[in-house]
Write an enzyme that holds these catalytic residues in place. Structure first.
Site, PDB file in Angstrom:
ATOM      1  CD  GLU A   1      76.590 -54.465   6.875  1.00 31.55           C
ATOM      2  OE1 GLU A   1      75.431 -54.612   6.480  1.00 31.55           O
ATOM      3  OE2 GLU A   1      77.544 -55.155   6.462  1.00 31.55           O
TER       4      GLU A   1
ATOM      5  CD  GLU B   1      76.998 -61.583   5.330  1.00 31.68           C
ATOM      6  OE1 GLU B   1      76.339 -60.666   4.810  1.00 31.68           O
ATOM      7  OE2 GLU B   1      78.225 -61.500   5.555  1.00 31.68           O
TER       8      GLU B   1
END
Length: 974
Positions: A497, A771
């Site tokens: 990502e 995260e």
């Protein structure tokens, strides 16, 4: 990378002693240069120093013909304010009246490309004091004239694979004495340039990632010392980088920009006799794929065969007869000069431990989750292949690669049979652990070093709280910032990502601007945002550059980065130019949302991320947060309209200022009609909803705001003082609590160590922010969702640590005016914050001393501050210099439980940390499943005793727990 000497001007700069330092006037901070602005000696006579020309302090080259100029003054004269300054460039002098000294408009004729001006400054104070001239700083035109870029994009003529690495070269003659040689270079991909066998700089991953279809960056490099009279050669090592890369999720990943990289450069030679010529990439260049780099990708990794190395291939006498003519690509994109600091190798870490995996590979632990790559020193037999794999955590003694998702994160090299220093310089990793396979025998202790890679940002913020876990949290935030600021602000650095998610940087930009000088870095990224937004008729995509492959729609928080990020840069760095450049983008975003909201001024319907990753949201549906998405969307609509109105007024656009101010008022009125009850309750009874309403000034009046704060504090207590917010609510919840006087609740929320909380990851050994709140479970296993262990969004708390806990904030752009207002939370006895502002060094320290509170502050010259002491006295204003105050302190007040039993009220238990620990311990001994319920599911409501909460437990178990609780005694030092 084969070991080669750098030219003397490009020596490597890292030093491991920088890694743990915190306070700049003691040592250098993490990755930070000891602030260049502190190099001036203290003196009663003012001393001025040029601090920045244009956006960068690390190069003489300016990106524009008329760069802004900043300087700082140091003096021991208290309350010193500049009366005027005089700038001189090669004998031409211009006086600037007033106190302005940050981002001052270039007062001379515009710089010509490659022109050098010798600049210096002197200042005078309102008290009549005056400085001598500062040291001279050379400023050079790093731009090109319109039409001056003539280079062609070239690459490999017959590539065999996606993103095929290539070597490109040409030979040229300099038949006269070279007075100056300036290189302009760029690529659709990642590249390195050598001239006559020497690298032209120490930068890496050039030119970084931009929206290639609209915007390219060129480096401007002085290579005069590398060009010789007579024969010369230029070589380019070219790889796919971010250009020839598959983007998307899983099997949907496909090439986005193109399938092959290409590079372009032009070398401007100016001879001693006044003549000049340009050497550019074109069809006469030659190319080969037979070099040492076999494959290189950002996600997949780099694989080199050192037996294929072609020694001397960037020297003029190299035989390139077997090479083929280069491919020439058509390109209409004219590159622009770099304004952001380049990516560089900024530190080194050595392994702190090693182990062996179940497969027999050597596993190295570097003690820190970092971003970069490994440097290997080896002398191995020819044909031996060493493979390096990476991971953020270990599970059962092996690398856990789940958080890498589809990224192979593997690098390798095959030995040519001689000593080598090798590094995969065309990729980067996010990792703490690395496995080494294929090494014949034992891996020597000093063979492998982790090299930390980041955009080379100047460190500007340091903090110490005396609370070990909070201090470790702060350092984790610093590491996550560095690791995710590699060319652009990414969500994570390790998996397939690494995208510029707009919502992440929208909430984190104020913290990043506190820790580092990010002005040029984010200004560069905002140019891509504006280009991507223009292509979408005003809608800001979820990621910039926009390559994710998913749908695009207007989304609150994420799209609001178009407004919030430039405003943050203006507030922290007094950068009005970024507002001028981004104003069309800011206006376009608010206009898009205005059309969606319609006459009711309520943003309803459409896709929303909402309070993404609220800890109560299902793993499979992280948008399903507690807070109502439409309430959040309207709150952000109001905030962006209000910022746009303020921006329009600042830029002297009165019609827009009036129009958007009215719009902001209308949105606020609509919000209160739709979502707020007369007693200050919100229709969405969630922590994030109250936090955003308070922080974004949506309460109709102060009384309503205070009631909102009471409701918010009640929700936090009901949740056991655990965080209940996601990406949008978390950055502002502490602001909301302290703004409404809920300090005890703020203290308990900040210092909570159970999941979810800021400190839970620290107790689990985290060295970067995560995260998800539960990325690692209490048993040490990763969350089933396999989230990232290096994500900065939840680290946005650092802004509050500096501005509220320490009490050092700006009230005017660039810290020209400040506010000193410490928040004395009960769990803290001493807090110190230091900022390198555009004006110089500012610091606040407060400490409790025998029932008193001592506060010390340092303000740089040419600034002032409003002081609000914690004793409630009237605020007052002070000028620059060192100040100290002592006021009455306050002790911690806790509603202690005197006697504890199963009949004790839940609310009493949760408000007394010792009582809570006693109850938890008793449950763990007699009913472990109930202890887990207490931690994760109990709603700490008043009027509910423990035996009612756990009525389902057998009577015998309840009795045993009650017996244990009867032994509870109030702590003698409470």
């Amino acid at each position: 990378m084969i070991a080669r000497p750098f030219p003397h001007s490009y020596g490597r700069r890292f030093d491991s002693r920088f890694l743990r330092a915190t306070v700049p006037n003691q040592r250098v901070g993490l990755f930070g240069q000891l602030a260049r602005r502190r190099e001036m000696a203290d003196t009663t006579q003012p001393a001025a120093k040029l601090t920045r020309v244009d956006y960068r302090a690390d190069t003489e080259f300016a990106a524009t013909a008329s760069p802004a100029v900043s300087w700082a003054t140091e003096t021991e004269i208290p309350g010193w304010v500049q009366a005027w300054a005089e700038l001189e460039a090669d004998g031409e002098r211009v006086r600037v009246d007033g106190s302005i000294s940050v981002n001052v408009a270039w007062p001379f004729r515009p710089l010509r490309p490659r022109e050098t001006r010798r600049l210096r400054v002197r200042v005078a104070g309102q008290d009549g004091s005056a400085s001598t001239w500062s040291d001279v700083r050379s400023v050079r035109g790093g731009h090109l004239d319109v039409g001056e870029w003539t280079a062609s994009m070239i690459g490999l003529a017959a590539p065999s694979d996606l993103g095929q690495p290539a070597q490109l070269r040409t030979r040229f003659d300099a038949l006269k004495q070279v007075a100056s040689a300036t290189l302009y270079s760029t690529a659709n991909g990642v590249y390195e340039v050598e001239i006559n066998g020497h690298p032209v700089d120490a930068d890496t991953l050039k030119p970084g990632w931009t929206s290639y279809q609209w915007r390219l960056i060129h480096e401007t490099t002085d290579v005069t010392t590398l060009v010789q009279q007579g024969g010369n050669a230029i070589g380019i090592q070219l790889t796919a980088g971010w250009f020839a890369q598959r983007y998307g999720f899983g099997d949907d990943a496909t090439p986005f920009y193109g399938e092959q990289p290409a590079a372009a450069l032009q070398l401007h030679l100016e001879y001693a006799d006044g003549t000049s010529e340009v050497v550019s990439t074109d069809a006469t260049w030659k190319a080969t794929d037979a070099g040492r780099v076999v494959a290189a990708g950002i996600y997949a990794g780099q694989h080199d065969d050192l037996r294929r190395e072609q020694p001397g291939w960037t020297l003029p006498d190299f035989d390139d007869s077997a090479w083929l003519p280069a491919r020439v690509d058509e390109s209409s994109v004219v590159p622009t000069p770099r304004i952001a600091p380049p990516v560089r190798e900024v530190a080194e870490l050595h392994p702190v431990a090693r182990s062996q995996s179940s497969s027999g590979s050597t596993i190295l632990d570097f003690g820190q989750n970092l971003v970069g790559r490994l440097r290997v020193r080896a002398d191995l037999p020819e044909g031996a292949t060493v493979t390096l794999s990476h991971a953020e955590i270990l599970t059962d003694g092996d690398l856990h690669t789940g958080s890498m998702r589809g990224a192979a994160a593997t690098d390798s090299f095959t030995s040519a049979g001689h000593a080598v220093v090798w590094e995969p310089e065309f990729t980067f990793r996010g990792f703490r652990y690395a496995s080494v396979e294929g090494w014949p025998g034992d891996v020597p202790a000093d063979a492998i070093t982790a090299v930390v890679v980041s955009s080379d940002l100047e460190r500007t913020g340091w903090l110490e709280t005396g609370h070990p876990l909070v201090d470790r949290l702060h350092e984790s935030i610093v590491w996550s910032t560095r690791g995710n600021f590699v060319s652009l602000p990414t969500d994570c650095p390790q998996r397939d990502e690494r995208l510029g998610w707009t919502g992440d940087i929208e909430v984190f930009a104020p913290t990043a601007a506190t820790l580092f000088d990010i002005d040029g870095f984010l200004s560069n990224w905002l140019a891509d945002l504006a280009a991507e937004q223009h292509a979408l008729d005003g809608i800001v995509p979820f990621v910039v550059p926009n390559v994710s492959g998913v749908f695009t729609s207007a989304t609150a928080g994420w799209g609001d980065s178009a407004v919030g990020v430039p405003w943050t840069l203006h507030q922290h760095f007094d950068d009005t130019s970024v507002l001028e450049r981004q104003y069309p983008s800011m206006k376009a975003w608010v206009d898009v949302v205005d059309r969606l909201a319609g006459e009711r001024h309520l943003w309803k319907g459409g896709f929303q991320f909402g309070d993404w990753l609220d800890p109560t949201a299902p793993k499979e549906s992280p948008t399903d947060a507690k807070a109502d998405k439409e309430l959040i969307a309207t709150a952000y609509f109001h905030r962006s309209a209000a910022i746009l109105a303020a921006t329009a007024e600042l830029l002297e656009r009165p019609e827009d200022a009036t129009s958007y101010s009215r719009l902001a008022t209308a949105i606020k009125d609509a919000f209160n009609r739709e979502y707020v009850t007369p007693n200050g309750r919100l229709s969405s009874d969630a922590q994030a909803a109250y936090a955003l309403a308070i922080a974004f000034d949506l309460a109709a009046d102060r009384d309503t705001e205070l009631r909102m704060g009471e409701h918010l504090a009640g929700l936090v207590r009901r949740n056991g003082y655990r965080i209940g917010t996601g990406f949008l609510g978390t950055p502002v919840i502490m602001d909301a609590l302290t703004r409404t006087g809920q300090l005890e609740t703020a203290d308990r929320l900040l210092t909570q160590t159970e999941c979810p909380s800021w400190l839970y990851p620290v107790t689990q050994g985290a060295t970067t922010t995560w995260e998800a709140w539960d990325a690692l479970l209490a048993d040490g296993s990763p969350s089933p969702a396999d989230t990232s262990f290096n994500h900065y969004a939840f680290g946005a708390i650092a802004k509050w640590l500096y501005e509220s806990l320490a009490g050092l904030s700006a009230t005017a752009p660039g810290f020209r005016e400040m506010r000193i207002a410490p928040t004395l939370l009960p769990s803290f006895g001493r807090v110190s914050a230091t900022r390198i502002t555009p004006y110089g060094h500012a610091a606040v320290t407060w400490s409790r001393e025998e029932g008193r509170v001592r506060i010390a502050a340092t303000l740089p010259a040419n600034t002032s501050a409003t002081v609000q002491l914690p004793d409630g006295s009237e605020p007052f204003t002070v000028g620059s210099g060192t100040h100290e105050w002592t006021v009455a302190g306050s002790s911690r007040s806790i509603n202690r439980v005197q006697q504890l039993s199963m009949r004790t009220d839940l609310a009493q238990v949760i408000e007394d940390p010792d009582a809570y620990a006693a109850v938890l311990g008793a449950l763990e001994r007699h009913a472990p499943h109930a202890a887990q319920t207490l931690r994760t599911r109990t709603r700490w409501e008043p009027g509910v005793p423990l035996d009612v909460e756990f009525f389902i437990l057998p009577k015998a178990v309840q009795s045993a727990i009650d017996d244990d609780l009867s032994l509870y005694q109030l702590s003698p030092n409470a």
